[in-house]
Scaffold this motif. Structure first.
Motif, PDB file in Angstrom:
ATOM      1  N   GLU A  82       0.788  -1.206  -0.077  1.00  0.00           N
ATOM      2  CA  GLU A  82       0.082  -0.062  -0.056  1.00  0.00           C
ATOM      3  C   GLU A  82       0.825   1.285   0.134  1.00  0.00           C
ATOM      4  N   LYS A  83       1.902   1.297   0.729  1.00  0.00           N
ATOM      5  CA  LYS A  83       2.782   2.332   0.677  1.00  0.00           C
ATOM      6  C   LYS A  83       3.564   2.616  -0.484  1.00  0.00           C
ATOM      7  N   GLU A 127       1.058   4.300  -2.737  1.00  0.00           N
ATOM      8  CA  GLU A 127       0.839   5.704  -2.665  1.00  0.00           C
ATOM      9  C   GLU A 127       2.055   6.461  -3.256  1.00  0.00           C
ATOM     10  N   GLU A 174       1.703   6.655  -6.932  1.00  0.00           N
ATOM     11  CA  GLU A 174       0.861   7.629  -7.083  1.00  0.00           C
ATOM     12  C   GLU A 174       1.233   9.161  -7.365  1.00  0.00           C
ATOM     13  N   ASN A 175       1.978   9.229  -6.055  1.00  0.00           N
ATOM     14  CA  ASN A 175       2.576  10.631  -5.800  1.00  0.00           C
ATOM     15  C   ASN A 175       3.676  11.000  -6.891  1.00  0.00           C
ATOM     16  N   ASN A 215       1.489  11.886  -9.951  1.00  0.00           N
ATOM     17  CA  ASN A 215       0.858  13.148  -9.881  1.00  0.00           C
ATOM     18  C   ASN A 215       1.866  14.016 -10.200  1.00  0.00           C
TER      19      ASN A 215
END
Length: 105
Positions: A89-90, A93, A96-97, A100
């Motif tokens: 999960e980390k 994330e 995804e960062n 972005n």
């Protein structure tokens, strides 16, 4: 034909971060044999890592506590541990960062 730069990126985001794909393969599934993980990576995700590379990653993940080993009929089966789920999960994330940042104007 892809550039060397794009090929390098693809390698670094697949083979060199293979643990993420192993974790995804085992996420919310029954424990699998190493061979079944290799097949899933090739067939489901199109990752052409060598069998020895996949087993090496599996063994490192076990040592780090990201996978648990279950013995069944003389075979080793692997499942994602709670720590493995958290790290997966980390990693999502983090990715995804990065996406972005790269997509922002």
């Amino acid at each position: 034909m892809s550039s060397k730069a794009l090929n390098r990126l693809k390698r670094k985001l697949t083979v060199e971060t293979l643990w993420i794909y192993v974790a995804k393969t085992l996420l919310n599934k029954e424990p699998l044999r190493g061979y079944d993980i290799v097949k899933a990576l090739r067939n489901d995700m199109g990752i052409k890592a060598s069998t020895i590379t996949v087993y090496s990653v599996i063994y490192r993940m076990v040592r780090e506590g990201l996978l648990e080993t279950i013995k069944s009929d003389g075979e080793s089966l692997y499942r994602l541990s709670q720590k493995g789920r958290e790290e997966f999960e980390k990693a999502l994330e983090f990715l995804e960062n990065i996406l972005n940042i790269l997509k922002s104007p």
